[in-house]
Design a protein around this motif. Sequence first.
Motif, PDB file in Angstrom:
ATOM      1  N   LEU A 159       0.807  -1.223   0.000  1.00  0.00           N
ATOM      2  CA  LEU A 159       0.000   0.000   0.000  1.00  0.00           C
ATOM      3  C   LEU A 159       0.849   1.286   0.000  1.00  0.00           C
ATOM      4  CD1 LEU A 159      -2.828   1.141  -0.017  1.00  0.00           C
ATOM      5  CD2 LEU A 159      -2.947   0.772   2.447  1.00  0.00           C
ATOM      6  N   LEU A 163       0.574   4.089  -2.933  1.00  0.00           N
ATOM      7  CA  LEU A 163       0.143   5.469  -2.623  1.00  0.00           C
ATOM      8  C   LEU A 163       1.209   6.471  -3.093  1.00  0.00           C
ATOM      9  CD1 LEU A 163      -1.460   5.028   0.922  1.00  0.00           C
ATOM     10  CD2 LEU A 163      -2.642   5.575  -1.220  1.00  0.00           C
ATOM     11  N   GLN A 205      -6.717   3.925   7.521  1.00  0.00           N
ATOM     12  CA  GLN A 205      -6.793   5.368   7.266  1.00  0.00           C
ATOM     13  C   GLN A 205      -5.850   6.119   8.211  1.00  0.00           C
ATOM     14  OE1 GLN A 205     -10.354   7.588   8.298  1.00  0.00           O
ATOM     15  NE2 GLN A 205     -10.276   8.624   6.327  1.00  0.00           N
ATOM     16  N   LEU A 210      -4.933   7.117   4.374  1.00  0.00           N
ATOM     17  CA  LEU A 210      -5.647   6.590   3.198  1.00  0.00           C
ATOM     18  C   LEU A 210      -6.903   7.412   2.913  1.00  0.00           C
ATOM     19  CD1 LEU A 210      -5.454   4.036   1.369  1.00  0.00           C
ATOM     20  CD2 LEU A 210      -6.899   2.877   3.027  1.00  0.00           C
TER      21      LEU A 210
END
Length: 444
Positions: A159, A163, A205, A210
Amino acid sequence: MLKTSMPHTPFYVYDQAGIQQQCDRLKTVTLPDVATVLYSLKANPNPSLVETIVNQGLGCDVSSAFELDVALSSGVAPKNIGCVGPYKSTRLLTECVRNNIAFVAVESAEELVELGALKRRYGSDTAILLRLNPNVEISGGSMKMGGAASQFGITEDDLPTVLALAKSHQVAISGVHIYATTRVLDPDSFIANFSALCECLIDLQTRFALPLDAINLGGGFGIPYYKGEAALAVEPMREALLSLQQNLIEKTGATRLFFESGRFIVGENGKAVIQVKSIKQSGGKTFVVCDGGYNLFHGATAFANLMRKPYFINKATRLNVAEIACAALPNRENTACGEALSGTKAEAQRYTLVGPLCTPSDIIADKFDSAPLAVGDYLVVHQVGAYAITSSPGLFIGHGFPAEYLVTPTGVQQVGKQDSIEEMKRRYTNIEQEMASESLRRVS
Ligand SMILES: Cc1ncc(COP(=O)(O)O)c(C=O)c1O
């Protein structure tokens, strides 16, 4: 409208009222105004079914350019269409952004970069979600698609890299998609999974900043296929699911939630009707040869046999297609396999039901106990509204897919044609001409 009470076999028949009812049941467990249930066309893309479902207020979940085309033709608003799938062609991604659908859930770094560029090119509002494969313990579903090694989505480990890639390519991420499991039948497991996913999203998050403006929470609403399985009762889950959604939007600031469901909506509302064509003895068994099998309901034959679990099948006692479509599941609790709805256990005989294919694996049901069967009898295979026509080898032996009928309040409509020999041959003829016109269409 169909004039005769029994069409030529084999055929599929769907119950429109049953489909509408399932849509309404799902709507009651999703937060009004915030959450949208998307119908997964992969279960069955028949345009008449899609239209029925869209008219009931649901959106569409598509995974191919064909499914997107069917969805758009149904009249559904593009803001109620989402696109998900481990591979999406450039054509599909382009059509998604050109039509400004609600979101595309990207499943890889490559797709993220491609979609970002297409969005810029077409000035599109389509949101980009990341499909995640989170580290969550999932239980109760028969098919895991997250929380374990899988080809789906982006792992928690990847992730941060994804990102950062989005940032460097100036691609805005609007939220996430998680589809962790399917075919959950136990309400407690469903709630436990859903709660774990919500917790996981809140945690991700915080840890990765996120973006969570839109969240696709997947689904997993199951239906029974085998003896001993009970239907998923969604009503008792209502309170818990609504409060988990409320908590999720309060904690994350999400403005839109999506759910996806295919089999729960159409699976139980589709049946296949086949006919007994011959009966013979071999090696001490009585084989009943039918005009449809593995080629029409792969799940009920190949998969069920592999699992050694009998499907719900019964001899039709009424020769009326509308009554067949609306008939409830036969009670199979006390039967070894496939007891006919008529007749007593005492007169039951044991059969091996087979389909028309030249393979020993085309066994519809071994040890099928039924009131005596005769050539010409009709058999009903239940629970095949989903993943039958879309996941069966309909061209095997050149039988082609059969006709489809929809039972509506005004009568029985034919909503799909039996493949003709001419149509099947078309695949192999006029290739150059058709390719030329296809590339013209793509250019324009
Ligand atoms: C991403 C995704 N969404 C939705 C579905 C539909 O699942 P079901 O028909 O079990 O509701 C599937 C099924 O495999 C899926 O993979």
